[in-house]
Design a protein around this motif. Structure first.
Motif, PDB file in Angstrom:
ATOM      1  N   GLN A  37       0.824  -1.204   0.000  1.00  0.00           N
ATOM      2  CA  GLN A  37       0.000   0.000   0.000  1.00  0.00           C
ATOM      3  C   GLN A  37       0.860   1.256   0.000  1.00  0.00           C
ATOM      4  OE1 GLN A  37      -3.385   0.240  -0.323  1.00  0.00           O
ATOM      5  NE2 GLN A  37      -3.230  -1.954  -0.729  1.00  0.00           N
ATOM      6  N   GLN A  38       1.996   1.205   0.706  1.00  0.00           N
ATOM      7  CA  GLN A  38       2.905   2.348   0.740  1.00  0.00           C
ATOM      8  C   GLN A  38       3.532   2.598  -0.632  1.00  0.00           C
ATOM      9  OE1 GLN A  38       5.514   1.084   3.922  1.00  0.00           O
ATOM     10  NE2 GLN A  38       4.429   2.288   5.447  1.00  0.00           N
ATOM     11  N   GLN A  39       3.681   1.539  -1.402  1.00  0.00           N
ATOM     12  CA  GLN A  39       4.289   1.657  -2.727  1.00  0.00           C
ATOM     13  C   GLN A  39       3.271   2.006  -3.811  1.00  0.00           C
ATOM     14  OE1 GLN A  39       6.121  -2.169  -3.233  1.00  0.00           O
ATOM     15  NE2 GLN A  39       7.800  -1.748  -1.810  1.00  0.00           N
ATOM     16  N   ALA A  40       1.982   2.024  -3.442  1.00  0.00           N
ATOM     17  CA  ALA A  40       0.915   2.245  -4.420  1.00  0.00           C
ATOM     18  C   ALA A  40       1.054   3.551  -5.212  1.00  0.00           C
ATOM     19  CB  ALA A  40      -0.447   2.178  -3.733  1.00  0.00           C
ATOM     20  N   PRO A  41       1.285   4.711  -4.561  1.00  0.00           N
ATOM     21  CA  PRO A  41       1.406   5.960  -5.338  1.00  0.00           C
ATOM     22  C   PRO A  41       2.501   5.902  -6.397  1.00  0.00           C
ATOM     23  CG  PRO A  41       1.181   6.433  -2.995  1.00  0.00           C
ATOM     24  CD  PRO A  41       1.386   4.964  -3.119  1.00  0.00           C
ATOM     25  N   MET A  42       3.640   5.301  -6.047  1.00  0.00           N
ATOM     26  CA  MET A  42       4.751   5.191  -6.989  1.00  0.00           C
ATOM     27  C   MET A  42       4.371   4.304  -8.183  1.00  0.00           C
ATOM     28  SD  MET A  42       8.601   3.754  -6.255  1.00  0.00           S
ATOM     29  CE  MET A  42       8.676   4.726  -4.746  1.00  0.00           C
ATOM     30  N   GLU A  43       3.690   3.194  -7.898  1.00  0.00           N
ATOM     31  CA  GLU A  43       3.291   2.270  -8.964  1.00  0.00           C
ATOM     32  C   GLU A  43       2.263   2.910  -9.898  1.00  0.00           C
ATOM     33  OE1 GLU A  43       4.612  -0.655  -9.618  1.00  0.00           O
ATOM     34  OE2 GLU A  43       5.999  -0.411  -7.935  1.00  0.00           O
ATOM     35  N   ILE A  44       1.361   3.678  -9.312  1.00  0.00           N
ATOM     36  CA  ILE A  44       0.340   4.367 -10.125  1.00  0.00           C
ATOM     37  C   ILE A  44       0.993   5.379 -11.059  1.00  0.00           C
ATOM     38  CG2 ILE A  44      -1.600   5.996 -10.018  1.00  0.00           C
ATOM     39  CD1 ILE A  44      -2.528   4.528  -7.503  1.00  0.00           C
ATOM     40  N   GLU A  45       1.986   6.106 -10.531  1.00  0.00           N
ATOM     41  CA  GLU A  45       2.695   7.085 -11.366  1.00  0.00           C
ATOM     42  C   GLU A  45       3.433   6.398 -12.509  1.00  0.00           C
ATOM     43  OE1 GLU A  45       2.590  10.379 -11.393  1.00  0.00           O
ATOM     44  OE2 GLU A  45       1.027  10.150  -9.855  1.00  0.00           O
ATOM     45  N   LYS A  46       3.983   5.219 -12.257  1.00  0.00           N
ATOM     46  CA  LYS A  46       4.666   4.465 -13.311  1.00  0.00           C
ATOM     47  C   LYS A  46       3.693   4.058 -14.409  1.00  0.00           C
ATOM     48  CE  LYS A  46       8.389   2.425 -10.524  1.00  0.00           C
ATOM     49  NZ  LYS A  46       8.953   1.158  -9.985  1.00  0.00           N
ATOM     50  N   ILE A  47       2.503   3.620 -14.000  1.00  0.00           N
ATOM     51  CA  ILE A  47       1.482   3.209 -14.964  1.00  0.00           C
ATOM     52  C   ILE A  47       1.040   4.404 -15.809  1.00  0.00           C
ATOM     53  CG2 ILE A  47      -0.882   2.341 -15.227  1.00  0.00           C
ATOM     54  CD1 ILE A  47      -0.398   0.650 -12.709  1.00  0.00           C
ATOM     55  N   LYS A  48       0.840   5.549 -15.144  1.00  0.00           N
ATOM     56  CA  LYS A  48       0.420   6.757 -15.861  1.00  0.00           C
ATOM     57  C   LYS A  48       1.478   7.211 -16.861  1.00  0.00           C
ATOM     58  CE  LYS A  48      -2.702   8.686 -12.370  1.00  0.00           C
ATOM     59  NZ  LYS A  48      -2.936   9.810 -11.414  1.00  0.00           N
ATOM     60  N   LYS A  62      -7.819  -3.340  -8.340  1.00  0.00           N
ATOM     61  CA  LYS A  62      -8.310  -4.634  -7.850  1.00  0.00           C
ATOM     62  C   LYS A  62      -7.230  -5.368  -7.067  1.00  0.00           C
ATOM     63  CE  LYS A  62     -11.673  -5.340 -11.581  1.00  0.00           C
ATOM     64  NZ  LYS A  62     -12.043  -6.171 -12.755  1.00  0.00           N
ATOM     65  N   GLU A  63      -5.991  -5.297  -7.566  1.00  0.00           N
ATOM     66  CA  GLU A  63      -4.877  -5.948  -6.884  1.00  0.00           C
ATOM     67  C   GLU A  63      -4.619  -5.306  -5.527  1.00  0.00           C
ATOM     68  OE1 GLU A  63      -2.003  -8.785  -6.389  1.00  0.00           O
ATOM     69  OE2 GLU A  63      -3.442  -8.617  -8.031  1.00  0.00           O
ATOM     70  N   SER A  64      -4.782  -3.984  -5.465  1.00  0.00           N
ATOM     71  CA  SER A  64      -4.582  -3.261  -4.209  1.00  0.00           C
ATOM     72  C   SER A  64      -5.626  -3.653  -3.172  1.00  0.00           C
ATOM     73  CB  SER A  64      -4.633  -1.751  -4.451  1.00  0.00           C
ATOM     74  OG  SER A  64      -3.571  -1.336  -5.279  1.00  0.00           O
ATOM     75  N   MET A  65      -6.855  -3.889  -3.625  1.00  0.00           N
ATOM     76  CA  MET A  65      -7.908  -4.313  -2.713  1.00  0.00           C
ATOM     77  C   MET A  65      -7.602  -5.687  -2.118  1.00  0.00           C
ATOM     78  SD  MET A  65      -9.984  -1.873  -2.388  1.00  0.00           S
ATOM     79  CE  MET A  65     -11.287  -2.749  -1.515  1.00  0.00           C
ATOM     80  N   LYS A  66      -7.016  -6.561  -2.939  1.00  0.00           N
ATOM     81  CA  LYS A  66      -6.614  -7.878  -2.433  1.00  0.00           C
ATOM     82  C   LYS A  66      -5.523  -7.731  -1.379  1.00  0.00           C
ATOM     83  CE  LYS A  66      -7.635 -10.422  -6.707  1.00  0.00           C
ATOM     84  NZ  LYS A  66      -7.052 -11.229  -7.817  1.00  0.00           N
TER      85      LYS A  66
END
Length: 213
Positions: A51-62, A81-85
């Motif tokens: 979850q802490q890495q989520a913002p970084m991963e989202i920026e990579k996808i964008k 969906k993966e984050s919810m899991k």
């Protein structure tokens, strides 16, 4: 809840008869419970880390799909969906609460009239520590998992050190819990915190080696 309390009380009675020391029995029981809950605790750590890495991963996808809005939406939905899991792993903390409450209840209702070799300066584990040694040790063990972030080797990415506000609140809560409570409860708190510290160090070493590999 009464079933859990009775089971823990029975195990504690066996440990007391085996060790002959209530303090040692409390430490052993606490460690046994923590070891049993270890898989849930590790799963929770992994979920929080992701979850802490989520913002970084989202920026990579964008950045990767900035010129393809349809693919971008698809990838973001998949990651959501993966984050919810991953978030479901944090539910392990709530599963632990009934057991922690039961332990607290068992130690709070003990008929204590003896001391322990672990706390020789207190005549009975049913008393509070007038020298405040137990509260101080507990506060230090509470702070330790976060303070190790200041050690370069254990400063794993995404693991923030304890800020001043959190440090003050941790000290206040730790002292509040142990200054006027029976030493038996203080031993439980310290044992639990020490195990958490060892668990945190082990997990950080594992994470560091995993990244290096």
């Amino acid at each position: 809840m009464d079933i859990i309390i009775n089971i823990l009380k029975g195990i504690l009675d066996i440990l007391i008869s085996f060790t002959g020391d209530l303090g040692i029995a409390i430490v052993i029981l606490t460690l046994v419970i923590k070891i049993c809950l270890l898989p849930l605790s590790l799963k929770q750590k992994k979920s929080i880390e992701k979850q802490q890495q989520a913002p970084m991963e989202i920026e990579k996808i964008k950045a990767k799909y900035k010129n393809n809005s349809r693919e971008l939406d698809k990838r973001l939905q998949e990651y959501s969906k993966e984050s919810m899991k991953n978030l479901s792993g944090c539910l392990g903390m709530f599963i632990q609460l009934p057991i922690i409450y039961a332990l607290f209840n068992v130690f709070s209702n003990l008929n204590i009239s003896s001391g322990s070799i672990l706390i020789p300066w207190v005549s009975s584990l049913g008393l509070h520590d007038n020298y405040f040694i137990v509260p101080i040790i507990y506060v230090l063990t509470m702070l330790a998992p976060n303070l190790i972030s200041y050690i370069p080797y254990f400063n794993v990415k995404g693991k923030a050190a304890l800020n001043k506000a959190n440090m003050i609140s941790t000290i206040f809560i730790g002292l509040m819990f142990t200054m006027k409570t029976p030493v038996a409860l203080g031993l439980y708190f310290i044992s639990s915190s020490l195990f958490s510290l060892i668990e945190e160090i082990g997990y950080r070493i594992y994470s560091k080696n995993k990244v290096a590999a």
